[in-house]
Design a protein around this motif. Structure first.
Motif: not given
Length: 196
Positions: A51, A55, A58, A65, A72, A159, A162-163
């Motif tokens: 996972y 993330l 990608p 992304s 990120r 994104d 989720a991050i």
């Protein structure tokens, strides 16, 4: 380092974990503690890093992304500071400094991203990430509109969400297990490498 959850020996790990950890060691010059701390449960280690990579890299899963690598890491550093996770602030702050080529940025976003030397786009991204981190139940259409105004689309917003959420898990595991940052992380990206 807490002795409650001792790190396994690399040579005692399943081959796939050992190979990945040695690859990271070869690239970084050291083994970040998170790789060994989570390796005590190989199935969870595999799920966590699958996972993580989906993330944070990608391209590794055939996806693109609009978030940069620096974006990120900035999300991770900022929200990890809100969660008071020493390990993730120090480790991801180091990577952030390197990706952004700004030796001061990690400390700035960790302490107060609103006063950091970042773009308006990044500030909007962090406003949203912090809302997800501390008050996700209050996210509404206005939050999406603010991000759209900065050029983010709905996939980018996924994104960011989720991050933030994934590292909320990481922050809590690191804090409860007493995971301390590797000393190497503290200096990375702070002083430009001298030309040879």
């Amino acid at each position: 380092m807490s002795n409650r959850y001792p790190h396994p020996e690399i040579n005692d790990l399943p081959e796939d974990l050992r190979a990945k950890i040695l690859e990271v060691q070869d690239k970084a010059g050291f083994v970040p503690h998170v790789f060994l701390a989570l390796a005590r449960r190989p199935a969870e280690w595999r799920a966590f890093f699958a996972y993580h990579d989906a993330l944070m890299v990608p391209e590794s899963v055939g996806r693109t992304s609009n978030l940069t690598k620096g974006d990120r890491e900035m999300i991770v550093t900022t929200t990890s500071a809100a969660n008071k996770c020493l390990y993730c602030v120090v480790a991801h702050g180091a990577i952030l400094r390197i990706y952004e080529k700004k030796p001061l940025v990690a400390d700035q976003v960790a302490v107060n991203y609103r006063k950091a030397d970042i773009s308006a786009r990044q500030r909007a991204m962090l406003d949203f990430a912090m809302k997800v981190c501390t008050a996700s139940d209050q996210v509404d259409e206005a939050d999406f509109q603010a991000l759209h105004a900065q050029g983010f689309d709905d996939e980018d917003i996924w994104d960011i969400t989720a991050i933030t959420a994934f590292f909320g898990l990481s922050n809590r595991m690191a804090s409860v297990t007493g995971m301390m940052p590797n000393p190497e992380f503290y200096l990375m990206g702070r002083v430009p490498k001298s030309p040879r």
